[in-house]
Design an enzyme around this catalytic site. Structure first.
Site, mmCIF file in Angstrom:
data_model
loop_
_atom_site.group_PDB
_atom_site.id
_atom_site.type_symbol
_atom_site.label_atom_id
_atom_site.label_comp_id
_atom_site.label_asym_id
_atom_site.label_seq_id
_atom_site.Cartn_x
_atom_site.Cartn_y
_atom_site.Cartn_z
ATOM 1 N N LYS A 112 0.758 -1.231 0.046
ATOM 2 C CA LYS A 112 -0.097 -0.090 0.054
ATOM 3 C C LYS A 112 0.890 1.286 0.073
ATOM 4 C CE LYS A 112 -4.129 -0.352 1.675
ATOM 5 N NZ LYS A 112 -5.141 -0.252 2.593
ATOM 6 N N GLU A 113 2.066 1.137 0.234
ATOM 7 C CA GLU A 113 2.915 2.405 0.245
ATOM 8 C C GLU A 113 3.956 2.323 -1.107
ATOM 9 O OE1 GLU A 113 4.564 3.005 4.115
ATOM 10 O OE2 GLU A 113 2.859 2.134 5.194
ATOM 11 N N MET A 114 5.316 1.914 -0.877
ATOM 12 C CA MET A 114 5.745 1.959 -2.167
ATOM 13 C C MET A 114 5.792 0.591 -2.963
ATOM 14 S SD MET A 114 9.017 3.737 0.342
ATOM 15 C CE MET A 114 10.232 4.412 -1.146
#
Lengths: 335, 335
Positions: free
Chosen positions: B126-128
């Site tokens: 969900k981030e990088m």
């Protein structure tokens, strides 16, 4: 294809205005980049803050620096950029480095200068997805910005005119002098290897120089992409014709600068060439009707890498905080 | 609610270890931030490059600095962050400034230290949305990074251990000394106005200091969000219980630092408080069972704004370019 040599000669003649008569290396169609002259430091500093401020976007997440990243040659190194809500941009982000030398801004030249360009992405629903009115409202609500605008512009109203003027003033400082090639131009014969010098000679003799000349090694004309052989792409951009409406301008794009080209991959308006070797090969074929050998290609690439200049030394700005009145970002439609 | 004063007293007693016995202003439960000591400049510089490098993400667009923006108090000033493909993050991004003082990292303390934290977002889908293996592969393909790792680590292998160690070394330098409050702590009686000093007195007397103490004015304990009255939120995070699995830890979160809190809006793990006034009001009610008057609230807010320290002076890094071998970013599933 028979018109190609004539065209090259004509374009080359047109580029004569860019020769540097006094360089120790003799007159050359590429001239050295001069260091930036800062006339109004307060305005440049304000412009830098605005350039790095994601509050000029609807989401509060995208700034000018997101797609013209000054850590990465003034580009995002993506085929096409990521905009609001992760929308895929229509075209490759051109570098902001040395952009002041461009005859016009954007690939299709629809903005006359840096100031006219700066407002575009802010209000483009596929990019920063904000509006000029809201961007100005945000800035007016931030005491630190109000003070900075006052310092830069006196009692002038804080409006989009001033915002874009400040961003342009900052961008005018983003030049990259002192490349090895410029040192060579200025007379340092040892600044380039023999291979690099041979690459430069090939670059001139093959006709690349016809369009890539002047201080920015490009940026000063529009040319048809696929002059002697068609360029294959799924990118729908029509280039200059989208601005002029003229059929003759179809697929004409601004010739990009080759300064710092080592850093500004991928290449072309569609980001279709991942590497310099690929870009040089394609350009030679479709613009010049020429097939470079592997050795020739490597020499031209070696020359191109000597165009990497001293990158701007920038202190990361510390942005003034929002106030209680500041409109909050809206990154998600349903928060 | 009857247990509240006792709890406050207990917590206050526990904080006695943070008193500064020698300050001119007398022993205080908040101690000044010391300037950063750089032991390995090559490693810190490398860590800075990595912190700013979006090539540690799948998209090539998101870097550590995207959500811990060092132009904006080490945060993104969003309720919850924007991740790969514009996914809405689950929680408010805590500031990276003075994060080295935290007893553990993340709101739920699931990482023991900065080094353990640094690898998390890289591989979080969900981030990088990248992987450690791919991130290392990218870095190994970039000659400039290979040289920088060699300079920082000698002949050690370039792996995720070294990547996170370098990022942590950089983050350890991100401290903000010389706030007005610290000047006052060190004996400059004129560094704070009367109103700010009254705010600090209220901050101590009301019990805020029980959890917000030490050099970072927080960061050194987990506490229940909603100690005396429940906190209303739609955010599903369960805090410390997600790590320990213990019911007793449900809704316990790491107490955030209040250093630079003027810059790190919005507040709380869910970003639910847009302004400092709102955050102070809510904290007083749900943690201390106290309703501050408008005047009291304003005084505490005035005090909190004195905790803004000197922001790190950082030269924007120039990142080494990718090579022909470097894996290209994949921002869009269908390019």
């Amino acid at each position: 294809m028979s018109c190609k040599p004539i065209l090259s000669i004509l374009l080359f003649a047109a580029s004569a205005q860019f020769t540097s008569p006094a360089s120790a290396a003799g007159p050359e169609p590429i001239t050295p980049i001069q260091p930036a002259q800062v006339r109004n430091p307060a305005m440049v500093e304000l412009g830098k803050q605005l350039f790095f401020d994601p509050r000029l976007s609807k989401s509060g997440f995208i700034s000018c620096n997101s797609c013209h990243n000054l850590s990465m040659g003034g580009t995002d190194n993506l085929r096409s950029s990521i905009g609001h809500n992760w929308q895929q941009g229509p075209i490759n982000s051109p570098t902001v480095l040395n952009a002041k030398f461009n005859a016009a801004q954007f690939w299709d030249g629809r903005a006359a200068d840096l100031k006219a360009q700066a407002g575009g992405p802010v209000a483009n629903p596929k990019e920063m997805a904000f509006s000029h009115a809201l961007a100005v409202e945000v800035l007016q609500s931030i005491p630190g910005y109000v003070a900075a605008f006052k310092q830069a512009f006196g009692n002038q109203k804080l409006g989009m005119e001033e915002v874009t003027q400040a961003i342009a003033a900052f961008e005018e400082t983003l030049v990259t002098p002192d490349s090895r090639f410029d040192k060579w131009l200025k007379g340092d014969r040892r600044a380039l290897t023999r291979k690099e010098q041979e690459g430069y000679r090939l670059f001139k003799e093959s006709g690349c120089i016809a369009c890539h000349n002047g201080p920015a090694v490009g940026g000063n004309s529009f040319q048809k992409m696929g002059l002697v052989a068609p360029y294959q792409t799924s990118n729908p951009a029509q280039g200059r014709a989208d601005v002029t409406g003229k059929e003759a301008d179809r697929f004409h794009f601004k010739v990009p600068t080759l300064r710092n080209v080592e850093l500004t991959y991928p290449y072309f308006h569609d980001g279709g060439a991942a590497t310099l070797a690929e870009a040089v090969d394609t350009m030679a074929r479709i613009q010049l009707g020429r097939q470079f050998s592997a050795d020739e290609n490597a020499k031209v690439v070696a020359f191109l890498k000597t165009l990497t200049g001293k990158q701007p030394r920038l202190q990361l700005p510390v942005l003034p905080p929002s106030s209680e009145k500041t409109l909050r970002p809206q990154p998600f439609d349903h928060p």
